[in-house]
Design an enzyme around this catalytic site. Structure first.
Site, PDB file in Angstrom:
ATOM      1  CD  GLU A  25      -2.780   1.293   2.442  1.00 33.46           C
ATOM      2  OE1 GLU A  25      -2.814   0.337   3.240  1.00 33.46           O
ATOM      3  OE2 GLU A  25      -3.498   2.287   2.557  1.00 33.46           O
TER       4      GLU A  25
ATOM      5  CE  LYS B  56      -6.076  -0.281   1.702  1.00 30.32           C
ATOM      6  NZ  LYS B  56      -6.761  -0.884   2.838  1.00 30.32           N
TER       7      LYS B  56
HETATM    8  P1  13P Z   1      -9.568   4.163   4.029  1.00 31.25           P
HETATM    9  O1  13P Z   1     -10.356   3.400   2.999  1.00 31.25           O
HETATM   10  O2  13P Z   1     -10.411   4.685   5.151  1.00 31.25           O
HETATM   11  O3  13P Z   1      -8.666   5.177   3.425  1.00 31.25           O
HETATM   12  O4  13P Z   1      -8.634   3.104   4.759  1.00 31.25           O
HETATM   13  C1  13P Z   1      -8.040   2.126   4.034  1.00 31.25           C
HETATM   14  C2  13P Z   1      -6.768   1.767   4.674  1.00 31.25           C
HETATM   15  O5  13P Z   1      -6.566   0.639   5.039  1.00 31.25           O
HETATM   16  C3  13P Z   1      -5.736   2.794   4.825  1.00 31.25           C
HETATM   17  O6  13P Z   1      -4.533   2.217   5.204  1.00 31.25           O
END
Ligand code: 13P
Length: 334
Positions: free
Chosen positions: A176, A218
């Site tokens: 991510e 992600k």
């Molecule tokens: P949000 O969808 O609230 O941005 O959170 C996703 C997430 O896991 C951020 O690390």
């Protein structure tokens, strides 16, 4: 050594069949702040009750393939006496664990940060695997106001190290690199910074020998900043810009891309995801969601800490998940 084929199967399962990933892994501090904002006392048992409410919503597995939990929840028990990861598997949902330990200022940068948590990560992953973890998450934060090259390289190296360690322990890494949605920036700035971040991240993953068929990416969608006067942008514009960046940067071996919601409300995040899938054509990856707030904020508000509102809260969650799931449908190619 885990079988790489198993990683590919799990990564594909997380992003297929019109299902996505529920991000319920807020740290103890963040979850406590969110509970307090709803006038719910931020105790360990209230954090547990809230996560149990989410996970046990009946039929959640129809739209949710996996749930990301934090360390505290991973070690807690459901009312059945099962540990959360065990209960999640019984309910048809793969358990995931957030393994980064947050961010710290990047030395010499204005506001850029680097994500921490590599110390002892191998041992922690071995323990999480023994507790049932199927996948993990590590979030690098890219500050659009200060996309410092050195901080970006350092975050990408940490993501690659984390991903390689996860795969050694038979755990699918969610990678991510989050370009923050907050701010007044233009959509084109978000596109530039996201392109730069994904390019560096995939360079490092490949250098480190990470099996790209056994990860889930992600990212953020490409949007104007949440505080930009032009926001929100039409879904067709977000879709075009997001797909253009992904096509330039994400290798085809990656089975799936599960977007974060980044502070966009459910309806908008789902409309954008639907636009992306409508426009995806023969894109090689599944395109789904790993939303946190866009799925759970309504449920938290409806619950308000009252046992009598659990059902109403679960209904809100399920409705938001159904809308997200519907947004993953791609037109059949003719
Ligand atoms: P949000 O969808 O609230 O941005 O959170 C996703 C997430 O896991 C951020 O690390």
């Amino acid at each position: 050594m885990p079988n790489p084929a198993d990683l590919t199967v799990v990564a594909s399962a997380l992003v297929s069949d019109e299902r996505g990933i529920l991000a319920a892994d807020e740290s103890v501090a963040t979850m406590s702040t969110r509970l307090a904002a709803e006038r719910i006392t931020p105790t360990e048992s209230n954090r547990r009750d809230y996560r149990e409410l989410l996970l046990t919503a009946e039929g959640l597995d129809e739209t949710v393939s996996g749930v990301i939990l934090c360390d505290e929840t991973f070690r807690q028990e459901l009312s059945t006496g099962e540990m959360f990861p065990v209960g999640a598997r019984r309910l048809g949902i793969l358990p995931g664990i957030k393994v980064d330990t947050g961010t710290q200022a990047f030395e010499g940068a204005a506001t850029a940060t680097v994500t921490t948590g590599l110390d002892g990560l191998g041992d922690r992953l071995a323990e999480y695997a023994s507790l049932g973890a199927a996948f993990a998450k590590w979030r690098a934060v890219i500050d659009i106001a200060d996309p410092d090259d050195r901080a970006l390289a350092s975050n990408a190296e940490a993501l690659a190290e984390y991903a390689a360690l996860c795969q050694q322990h038979g755990i699918v890494p969610i990678v991510e690199p989050e370009v923050l949605c907050s701010g007044t920036h233009e959509l084109s700035t978000c596109a530039d910074v996201t392109r730069m971040a994904l390019t560096v991240v995939f360079d490092r993953l490949q250098d480190r020998g990470v099996d790209l068929s056994g990860i889930v990416l992600k990212p953020n969608m490409v949007t104007p900043g949440l505080d930009n006067d032009d926001a929100p942008a039409p879904p067709v514009v977000v879709a075009g810009a997001t797909l253009a960046v992904l096509r330039e940067t994400v290798p085809s071996e990656v089975p799936g891309i599960a977007f974060l919601s980044g502070g966009h409300p459910n309806r908008e995040a789902c409309q954008n995801l639907a636009g992306i899938n409508q426009d995806a054509g023969d894109a090689p990856w599944q395109l789904t969601y790993s939303f946190g707030r866009a799925l759970v904020s309504d449920a938290l508000h409806a619950w308000a800490g009252a046992p009598g509102f659990v059902g109403a809260a679960q209904t809100r969650l399920l409705n938001n998940c159904r809308r997200a799931s519907a947004a993953t449908r791609r037109p059949v190619a003719v």
